[in-house]
Design a protein around this motif. Sequence first.
Motif, PDB file in Angstrom:
ATOM      1  N   TRP A  49     -26.257  -6.356  24.592  1.00  0.00           N
ATOM      2  CA  TRP A  49     -27.256  -5.171  24.428  1.00  0.00           C
ATOM      3  C   TRP A  49     -27.335  -4.617  26.056  1.00  0.00           C
ATOM      4  O   TRP A  49     -27.636  -5.535  26.846  1.00  0.00           O
ATOM      5  CB  TRP A  49     -28.406  -5.401  23.812  1.00  0.00           C
ATOM      6  CG  TRP A  49     -29.275  -4.209  23.907  1.00  0.00           C
ATOM      7  CD1 TRP A  49     -28.988  -3.045  23.150  1.00  0.00           C
ATOM      8  CD2 TRP A  49     -30.662  -4.202  24.118  1.00  0.00           C
ATOM      9  NE1 TRP A  49     -30.013  -2.064  23.537  1.00  0.00           N
ATOM     10  CE2 TRP A  49     -31.110  -2.750  23.746  1.00  0.00           C
ATOM     11  CE3 TRP A  49     -31.620  -5.112  24.680  1.00  0.00           C
ATOM     12  CZ2 TRP A  49     -32.392  -2.639  24.282  1.00  0.00           C
ATOM     13  CZ3 TRP A  49     -32.627  -4.710  24.798  1.00  0.00           C
ATOM     14  CH2 TRP A  49     -33.320  -3.479  24.685  1.00  0.00           C
ATOM     15  N   VAL A  50     -27.201  -3.472  26.161  1.00  0.00           N
ATOM     16  CA  VAL A  50     -27.457  -2.511  27.499  1.00  0.00           C
ATOM     17  C   VAL A  50     -28.701  -2.099  27.411  1.00  0.00           C
ATOM     18  O   VAL A  50     -29.681  -2.399  28.078  1.00  0.00           O
ATOM     19  CB  VAL A  50     -26.315  -1.946  27.978  1.00  0.00           C
ATOM     20  CG1 VAL A  50     -26.910  -1.451  29.512  1.00  0.00           C
ATOM     21  CG2 VAL A  50     -24.778  -2.556  27.952  1.00  0.00           C
ATOM     22  N   GLN A  51     -28.799  -1.167  26.802  1.00  0.00           N
ATOM     23  CA  GLN A  51     -30.002  -0.330  26.293  1.00  0.00           C
ATOM     24  C   GLN A  51     -29.841   0.770  25.298  1.00  0.00           C
ATOM     25  O   GLN A  51     -28.799   1.197  25.094  1.00  0.00           O
ATOM     26  CB  GLN A  51     -30.815   0.163  27.622  1.00  0.00           C
ATOM     27  CG  GLN A  51     -30.076   1.399  28.052  1.00  0.00           C
ATOM     28  CD  GLN A  51     -30.924   2.432  28.999  1.00  0.00           C
ATOM     29  OE1 GLN A  51     -32.347   2.076  29.408  1.00  0.00           O
ATOM     30  NE2 GLN A  51     -30.324   3.508  29.374  1.00  0.00           N
ATOM     31  N   GLY A  52     -30.991   1.246  24.748  1.00  0.00           N
ATOM     32  CA  GLY A  52     -30.725   2.072  23.600  1.00  0.00           C
ATOM     33  C   GLY A  52     -29.670   1.620  22.531  1.00  0.00           C
ATOM     34  O   GLY A  52     -29.544   0.553  22.270  1.00  0.00           O
ATOM     35  N   THR A  53     -28.621   2.462  22.227  1.00  0.00           N
ATOM     36  CA  THR A  53     -27.683   2.374  21.384  1.00  0.00           C
ATOM     37  C   THR A  53     -26.510   1.761  22.133  1.00  0.00           C
ATOM     38  O   THR A  53     -25.209   1.612  21.566  1.00  0.00           O
ATOM     39  CB  THR A  53     -27.206   3.636  20.507  1.00  0.00           C
ATOM     40  OG1 THR A  53     -27.197   4.666  21.409  1.00  0.00           O
ATOM     41  CG2 THR A  53     -28.368   3.923  19.393  1.00  0.00           C
ATOM     42  N   HIS A  54     -26.712   1.485  23.459  1.00  0.00           N
ATOM     43  CA  HIS A  54     -25.484   1.200  24.265  1.00  0.00           C
ATOM     44  C   HIS A  54     -25.399  -0.255  24.177  1.00  0.00           C
ATOM     45  O   HIS A  54     -26.292  -0.854  24.735  1.00  0.00           O
ATOM     46  CB  HIS A  54     -25.762   1.757  25.562  1.00  0.00           C
ATOM     47  CG  HIS A  54     -24.608   1.618  26.758  1.00  0.00           C
ATOM     48  ND1 HIS A  54     -24.837   1.493  28.019  1.00  0.00           N
ATOM     49  CD2 HIS A  54     -23.476   1.202  26.789  1.00  0.00           C
ATOM     50  CE1 HIS A  54     -23.550   1.140  28.596  1.00  0.00           C
ATOM     51  NE2 HIS A  54     -23.008   1.037  27.855  1.00  0.00           N
ATOM     52  N   SER A  55     -24.235  -0.659  23.950  1.00  0.00           N
ATOM     53  CA  SER A  55     -23.898  -2.514  24.229  1.00  0.00           C
ATOM     54  C   SER A  55     -22.598  -2.527  24.516  1.00  0.00           C
ATOM     55  O   SER A  55     -21.548  -1.505  24.911  1.00  0.00           O
ATOM     56  CB  SER A  55     -23.944  -2.908  22.849  1.00  0.00           C
ATOM     57  OG  SER A  55     -23.123  -2.746  22.204  1.00  0.00           O
ATOM     58  N   GLU A  59     -33.715  -9.041  25.354  1.00  0.00           N
ATOM     59  CA  GLU A  59     -32.134  -9.448  25.255  1.00  0.00           C
ATOM     60  C   GLU A  59     -31.807  -9.283  23.805  1.00  0.00           C
ATOM     61  O   GLU A  59     -32.327  -9.993  22.874  1.00  0.00           O
ATOM     62  CB  GLU A  59     -31.961 -10.807  25.880  1.00  0.00           C
ATOM     63  CG  GLU A  59     -30.645 -11.198  26.113  1.00  0.00           C
ATOM     64  CD  GLU A  59     -30.428 -12.646  26.867  1.00  0.00           C
ATOM     65  OE1 GLU A  59     -31.503 -13.462  27.095  1.00  0.00           O
ATOM     66  OE2 GLU A  59     -29.517 -13.030  26.960  1.00  0.00           O
ATOM     67  N   VAL A  60     -30.655  -8.996  23.686  1.00  0.00           N
ATOM     68  CA  VAL A  60     -29.623  -9.149  22.441  1.00  0.00           C
ATOM     69  C   VAL A  60     -28.357  -9.459  22.926  1.00  0.00           C
ATOM     70  O   VAL A  60     -27.665  -8.662  23.559  1.00  0.00           O
ATOM     71  CB  VAL A  60     -29.706  -7.758  21.490  1.00  0.00           C
ATOM     72  CG1 VAL A  60     -28.956  -7.910  20.519  1.00  0.00           C
ATOM     73  CG2 VAL A  60     -31.223  -7.321  21.380  1.00  0.00           C
ATOM     74  N   ARG A  61     -28.128 -10.771  22.493  1.00  0.00           N
ATOM     75  CA  ARG A  61     -26.355 -11.088  22.634  1.00  0.00           C
ATOM     76  C   ARG A  61     -26.033 -11.437  21.101  1.00  0.00           C
ATOM     77  O   ARG A  61     -26.645 -11.948  20.287  1.00  0.00           O
ATOM     78  CB  ARG A  61     -26.418 -12.233  23.535  1.00  0.00           C
ATOM     79  CG  ARG A  61     -26.581 -11.931  25.098  1.00  0.00           C
ATOM     80  CD  ARG A  61     -26.507 -13.215  26.073  1.00  0.00           C
ATOM     81  NE  ARG A  61     -27.747 -14.317  25.721  1.00  0.00           N
ATOM     82  CZ  ARG A  61     -27.516 -15.496  25.243  1.00  0.00           C
ATOM     83  NH1 ARG A  61     -26.351 -15.900  25.023  1.00  0.00           N
ATOM     84  NH2 ARG A  61     -28.495 -16.330  25.182  1.00  0.00           N
ATOM     85  N   SER A  62     -24.682 -11.254  21.005  1.00  0.00           N
ATOM     86  CA  SER A  62     -24.019 -11.976  19.738  1.00  0.00           C
ATOM     87  C   SER A  62     -22.721 -12.321  20.161  1.00  0.00           C
ATOM     88  O   SER A  62     -21.938 -11.823  21.178  1.00  0.00           O
ATOM     89  CB  SER A  62     -24.248 -10.755  18.727  1.00  0.00           C
ATOM     90  OG  SER A  62     -23.430  -9.730  19.095  1.00  0.00           O
TER      91      SER A  62
END
Lengths: 191, 191
Positions: free
Chosen positions: B45-51, A119-122
């Motif tokens: 973040w979704v995955q890879g470079t996609h957010s 998970e990455v949230r900001s």
Amino acid sequence: MTITTDNPATAHRNGVDTAALFATLDAVKQMPPAAKFQFRAHNQWVQGTHSRSSIHDFFGVGEERCHEREFVFDADHPAVLVGKDNGPTPVEFVLHALAACLTAGMANIAAARKVTLTEVRSTVSGDIDLNGILGLQPVRNGYEQVTVSFVVKGDAPEEVLREIVEQSRQRSAVYDVITNGVPVDIDVEVA
Amino acid sequence: MTITTDNPATAHRNGVDTAALFATLDAVKQMPPAAKFQFRAHNQWVQGTHSRSSIHDFFGVGEERCHEREFVFDADHPAVLVGKDNGPTPVEFVLHALAACLTAGMANIAAARKVTLTEVRSTVSGDIDLNGILGLQPVRNGYEQVTVSFVVKGDAPEEVLREIVEQSRQRSAVYDVITNGVPVDIDVEVA
């Protein structure tokens, strides 16, 4: 016993095609000018504070290219700022850009370090005193301060996850633009 | 003969509610802290470079507020930069923000000066050497140069239309952010 290379799952850790990532790095090492890119947005005023941008064409790796589709975004002011709220304000798009840039970098860097992120949230917030753009007080027009608050989860010790954020900061294009500034030329054709 | 105030058409010149604009200016003159705003983007973040970012809540005129609806934007890298092209790159959103900010200011300033604009178009381009973010050469991570090319049409002499662009530049929040830089703090919570 056999020594295996990454299996398909870890080869796409975090959704990052690490083989392609390292191949790209190697290719650019061999031909540095391939990394010269030009990005573009084409904007059309609609009315009032409402405008619309198209993002489609760009230059990179020696030739003109296009995104797989045209991306179109509206920007406007909310009613409290005498707009019709047809889109976020321009300054809000800057915050999105910063979050997205840091986050994309983290996924790539984590994959390269064989760390799986879960998970990455900001939340990115920007403090601005609109007395500047209104011309009422001698304060700057733009943000006085921007703050990014990340929540990060992954299969690595806290110290490593913090290093990944830090490495992404050090390599972020948008972080560099926002913290260090960029020269902007404005040409005007009166038609 | 009677002296009339603006008729309804010119009161909304360029789609700008000039009465509301001047009333807002007067209100902020009386209460400068009303102009303190905080804008925010919430990114996942979704995955890879996609957010994906959500832009909805903000603070201004002394209280928490929301846009009329939630705005959601994806960002990604194109395939040539090892992404899946689910959205523009983060750095492209910065160009959109700059175009939109300068253009919104022009509409307001023109309305205040009783100039009717009939067209405002722009292309914003940013030159970037990705050897920086790839860590391969000692060049900066962000844009080296940004160029805005405007086409402006309206019912005023060329000189006046150019002044409107220039005044917008001098009062643009995004132009200030991009040319002068802003301090950015990054907090990390490892969950």
